[in-house]
Design a protein around this motif. Structure first.
Motif, PDB file in Angstrom:
ATOM      1  N   ILE A   9     -17.630   8.625  11.519  1.00 48.92           N
ATOM      2  CA  ILE A   9     -16.800   9.734  11.979  1.00 48.92           C
ATOM      3  C   ILE A   9     -16.872  10.320  13.499  1.00 48.92           C
ATOM      4  N   GLY A  10     -15.820  10.047  14.241  1.00 46.44           N
ATOM      5  CA  GLY A  10     -15.846  10.600  15.676  1.00 46.44           C
ATOM      6  C   GLY A  10     -14.971  11.866  15.533  1.00 46.44           C
ATOM      7  N   LEU A  11     -15.560  13.091  16.258  1.00 44.77           N
ATOM      8  CA  LEU A  11     -14.488  14.183  16.749  1.00 44.77           C
ATOM      9  C   LEU A  11     -14.526  14.486  18.224  1.00 44.77           C
ATOM     10  N   MET A  12     -13.473  14.683  18.373  1.00 40.83           N
ATOM     11  CA  MET A  12     -13.179  14.799  19.962  1.00 40.83           C
ATOM     12  C   MET A  12     -11.980  16.035  20.134  1.00 40.83           C
ATOM     13  N   SER A  13     -12.728  17.298  20.699  1.00 41.85           N
ATOM     14  CA  SER A  13     -11.767  18.281  20.998  1.00 41.85           C
ATOM     15  C   SER A  13     -11.779  18.481  22.724  1.00 41.85           C
ATOM     16  N   GLY A  14     -10.649  18.292  23.418  1.00 47.52           N
ATOM     17  CA  GLY A  14     -10.559  18.334  24.709  1.00 47.52           C
ATOM     18  C   GLY A  14     -10.234  19.661  25.418  1.00 47.52           C
ATOM     19  N   THR A  15     -10.473  19.481  26.660  1.00 47.56           N
ATOM     20  CA  THR A  15     -10.165  20.984  27.611  1.00 47.56           C
ATOM     21  C   THR A  15      -8.900  21.352  27.374  1.00 47.56           C
ATOM     22  N   SER A  16      -7.977  20.598  26.853  1.00 47.08           N
ATOM     23  CA  SER A  16      -6.484  21.291  26.544  1.00 47.08           C
ATOM     24  C   SER A  16      -6.794  22.354  25.320  1.00 47.08           C
ATOM     25  N   LEU A  17      -7.943  22.517  24.678  1.00 49.56           N
ATOM     26  CA  LEU A  17      -8.118  23.375  23.654  1.00 49.56           C
ATOM     27  C   LEU A  17      -6.838  23.517  22.556  1.00 49.56           C
ATOM     28  N   ASP A  18      -6.277  22.327  22.335  1.00 49.96           N
ATOM     29  CA  ASP A  18      -5.284  22.353  21.138  1.00 49.96           C
ATOM     30  C   ASP A  18      -5.796  21.869  19.833  1.00 49.96           C
ATOM     31  N   GLY A 186      -9.907  14.032  38.397  1.00 49.15           N
ATOM     32  CA  GLY A 186      -9.025  15.372  38.655  1.00 49.15           C
ATOM     33  C   GLY A 186      -8.370  15.655  37.422  1.00 49.15           C
ATOM     34  N   PRO A 187      -7.290  16.780  37.672  1.00 50.99           N
ATOM     35  CA  PRO A 187      -6.716  17.316  36.412  1.00 50.99           C
ATOM     36  C   PRO A 187      -5.839  16.104  35.608  1.00 50.99           C
ATOM     37  N   GLY A 188      -5.970  16.238  34.479  1.00 49.09           N
ATOM     38  CA  GLY A 188      -4.986  15.409  33.702  1.00 49.09           C
ATOM     39  C   GLY A 188      -3.730  16.119  33.300  1.00 49.09           C
ATOM     40  N   MET A 189      -3.731  16.650  31.828  1.00 51.27           N
ATOM     41  CA  MET A 189      -2.624  17.457  31.645  1.00 51.27           C
ATOM     42  C   MET A 189      -3.013  18.671  31.361  1.00 51.27           C
ATOM     43  N   GLY A 190      -4.304  19.193  31.727  1.00 47.75           N
ATOM     44  CA  GLY A 190      -4.946  20.590  31.536  1.00 47.75           C
ATOM     45  C   GLY A 190      -3.941  21.565  32.465  1.00 47.75           C
ATOM     46  N   LEU A 191      -3.732  21.314  33.733  1.00 49.25           N
ATOM     47  CA  LEU A 191      -3.104  22.232  34.739  1.00 49.25           C
ATOM     48  C   LEU A 191      -1.726  22.462  34.069  1.00 49.25           C
ATOM     49  N   LEU A 192      -0.938  21.305  33.903  1.00 49.44           N
ATOM     50  CA  LEU A 192       0.166  21.226  33.681  1.00 49.44           C
ATOM     51  C   LEU A 192       0.594  22.049  32.169  1.00 49.44           C
ATOM     52  N   ASP A 193      -0.213  21.784  31.195  1.00 55.24           N
ATOM     53  CA  ASP A 193      -0.178  22.458  30.156  1.00 55.24           C
ATOM     54  C   ASP A 193      -0.337  23.797  30.242  1.00 55.24           C
ATOM     55  N   TRP A 195       0.112  25.835  32.842  1.00 53.27           N
ATOM     56  CA  TRP A 195       1.504  26.183  33.684  1.00 53.27           C
ATOM     57  C   TRP A 195       2.601  26.530  32.621  1.00 53.27           C
ATOM     58  N   VAL A 196       2.833  25.614  31.969  1.00 52.78           N
ATOM     59  CA  VAL A 196       3.960  25.832  30.910  1.00 52.78           C
ATOM     60  C   VAL A 196       3.760  27.026  29.757  1.00 52.78           C
ATOM     61  N   GLN A 197       2.361  26.904  29.327  1.00 49.89           N
ATOM     62  CA  GLN A 197       2.206  27.774  28.454  1.00 49.89           C
ATOM     63  C   GLN A 197       2.584  29.469  29.055  1.00 49.89           C
ATOM     64  N   MET A 198       1.951  29.436  30.269  1.00 55.38           N
ATOM     65  CA  MET A 198       2.100  30.707  31.210  1.00 55.38           C
ATOM     66  C   MET A 198       3.468  31.165  31.326  1.00 55.38           C
ATOM     67  N   LYS A 199       4.419  30.150  31.800  1.00 56.28           N
ATOM     68  CA  LYS A 199       5.516  30.354  32.124  1.00 56.28           C
ATOM     69  C   LYS A 199       6.729  30.304  31.193  1.00 56.28           C
ATOM     70  N   GLY A 201       5.804  29.527  27.483  1.00 56.40           N
ATOM     71  CA  GLY A 201       5.277  29.944  26.224  1.00 56.40           C
ATOM     72  C   GLY A 201       5.283  28.445  25.308  1.00 56.40           C
ATOM     73  N   MET A 202       5.433  27.411  26.058  1.00 53.08           N
ATOM     74  CA  MET A 202       5.423  26.039  25.401  1.00 53.08           C
ATOM     75  C   MET A 202       3.739  25.402  25.158  1.00 53.08           C
ATOM     76  N   ALA A 203       3.477  24.882  24.466  1.00 55.54           N
ATOM     77  CA  ALA A 203       2.300  24.002  24.332  1.00 55.54           C
ATOM     78  C   ALA A 203       2.046  23.200  25.357  1.00 55.54           C
ATOM     79  N   TYR A 204       2.826  22.449  25.670  1.00 55.75           N
ATOM     80  CA  TYR A 204       3.041  21.579  26.620  1.00 55.75           C
ATOM     81  C   TYR A 204       4.356  20.799  26.912  1.00 55.75           C
ATOM     82  N   ASP A 205       4.540  20.131  28.156  1.00 51.57           N
ATOM     83  CA  ASP A 205       5.666  19.691  28.784  1.00 51.57           C
ATOM     84  C   ASP A 205       5.966  18.361  28.090  1.00 51.57           C
ATOM     85  N   LYS A 206       6.554  18.826  26.765  1.00 51.55           N
ATOM     86  CA  LYS A 206       6.944  17.497  26.011  1.00 51.55           C
ATOM     87  C   LYS A 206       7.966  16.544  26.752  1.00 51.55           C
TER      88      LYS A 206
END
Length: 365
Positions: A9-18, A186-193, A195-199, A201-206
């Motif tokens: 079993i592998g576990l991965m939790s990325g820098t998106s902290l989701d 460089g940044p993947g989705m981390g910065l974009l996530d 940004w939309v969380q701050m501005k 309140g969305m988890a990501y730019d669906k």
């Protein structure tokens, strides 16, 4: 002689902290690997906020210890909730842990997670702490997936690339002769996530809907490529580099006051620019590659995918390889855990810059 197959079993939790991905594979830790199941557990709001607070600042040590315990128990619940242990005899769990700091130039990295507590709760030996053996040998400690990508792509004759777009983006490039190179981009989705969380309140730019409505500020993208230290250190061929999501945070300050959609478009363009530059630095040429096979959550963002195509790259879905995009990294750490059991190499000088090939990961009893 036939190599032994292990269920892992592998576990991965990325820098998106989701949340955490859980993947069950059957593998010999070599060229044989088959995915048997995939499960995802979202972090609770409170746990996610506590991790974010620690990732961006300093907390009292007692609070850090309590947070690590809470996270480790969450990992254990994810493994148990997946149901994999009830149906299969699992030999080992590979857990990457939650990256909070990654400072490769100082030889420092920190993935939160108590592997002993996890092993006790799930009743299976656990391999964790994958990065620091490589860093002790002078490596960047990342990316860790290139050798797994090579297995995913076995049998192909033309040069290819596998691009993983998580919180941070990284790419693996394999030559026609089988030689493999890798680097973070460089940044993947981390910065974009973020940004939309701050501005919004969305988890990501669906579905990329916000970015699609905006206009990218290409002058700001050029400024980031010129001023952020990660990109100022251009990658000569065969010298990998690794990134911490938070070393790009100043870009969010530069965007302050921009319309939300324009900021989203700009950050999507920055992700594309970082990937394009890294592929160029690795001397990849669009027309010579069989394709750039995209895995990770960023592969679901059409503005980023269209941006890469506009640069001339033959973008292809990771699903073509028989892998769900969000399962690849977790599967990789199951595979790496089996390699640790067998004492097989997990990083190379061409993938992390280490002085010699290393066998990474610490195994609990």
């Amino acid at each position: 002689m036939k190599s032994q197959l292990y269920k892992a079993i592998g576990l991965m939790s990325g820098t998106s902290l989701d949340g955490v991905d859980v993947c069950l594979v059957e593998t010999d830790g070599g060229n044989k690997v088959r995915m048997l199941g995939h499960f995802y557990r979202k972090y609770g709001k409170q746990l996610r906020q506590r991790l974010s607070d620690l990732a961006q600042g300093d907390l009292p040590l007692n609070d850090v210890l309590r947070l690590e315990r809470a996270l480790s128990l969450d990992y254990a619940k994810a493994v148990l909730d997946s149901g994999f242990l009830k149906k299969h005899k699992v030999a080992v769990v590979g857990c990457h842990g939650q990256t909070l700091r990654h400072l490769p130039k100082e030889g420092l990295t920190w993935q939160l997670g108590d592997m002993n507590l996890l092993a006790e709760k799930v009743g299976v030996p656990v391999v964790g702490d994958f990065r620091r053996r490589d860093m002790a040998a002078g490596g960047e400690g990342a990316p860790l997936a290139p050798l797994f990508h090579q297995v995913m792509m076995k049998g192909r004759k033309r040069p290819w690339a596998v691009l993983n777009i998580g919180g941070v983006a990284n790419v693996t490039l394999c030559e026609a002769d089988g030689e493999v190179w890798a680097s973070d981009c460089g940044p993947g989705m981390g910065l974009l996530d973020q940004w939309v969380q701050m501005k919004k309140g969305m988890a990501y730019d669906k579905d990329g809907k916000l970015a699609a409505k905006g206009t990218a500020d290409m002058a700001l993208v050029a400024r980031a490529l010129a001023e952020v230290p990660f990109w100022r250190k251009r990658v000569p061929r065969k010298v990998p580099r690794s990134a911490d999501r938070y070393e790009f945070s100043k870009v969010l300050d530069w965007l302050d006051g921009a319309p939300v959609a324009h900021g989203a478009a700009t950050l999507a363009a920055l992700t594309v620019a970082g990937i394009h530059r890294t592929l160029q630095d690795l001397e990849a040429k669009p027309g010579q590659l069989e394709g750039v096979f995209v895995v990770g959550g960023g592969g679901l963002h059409p503005v980023v995918m269209d941006g890469l195509r506009a640069k001339g790259w033959a973008v292809r879905e990771g699903r073509e390889l028989g892998w769900a995009p969000t399962a690849v990294e977790a599967a990789c750490f199951a595979w790496l855990a089996v390699r640790r059991l067998r004492g097989l190499t997990t990083t190379l000088p061409s993938t992390t810059g280490c002085a010699r090939p290393t066998v990474g990961g610490v195994l609990t009893a």
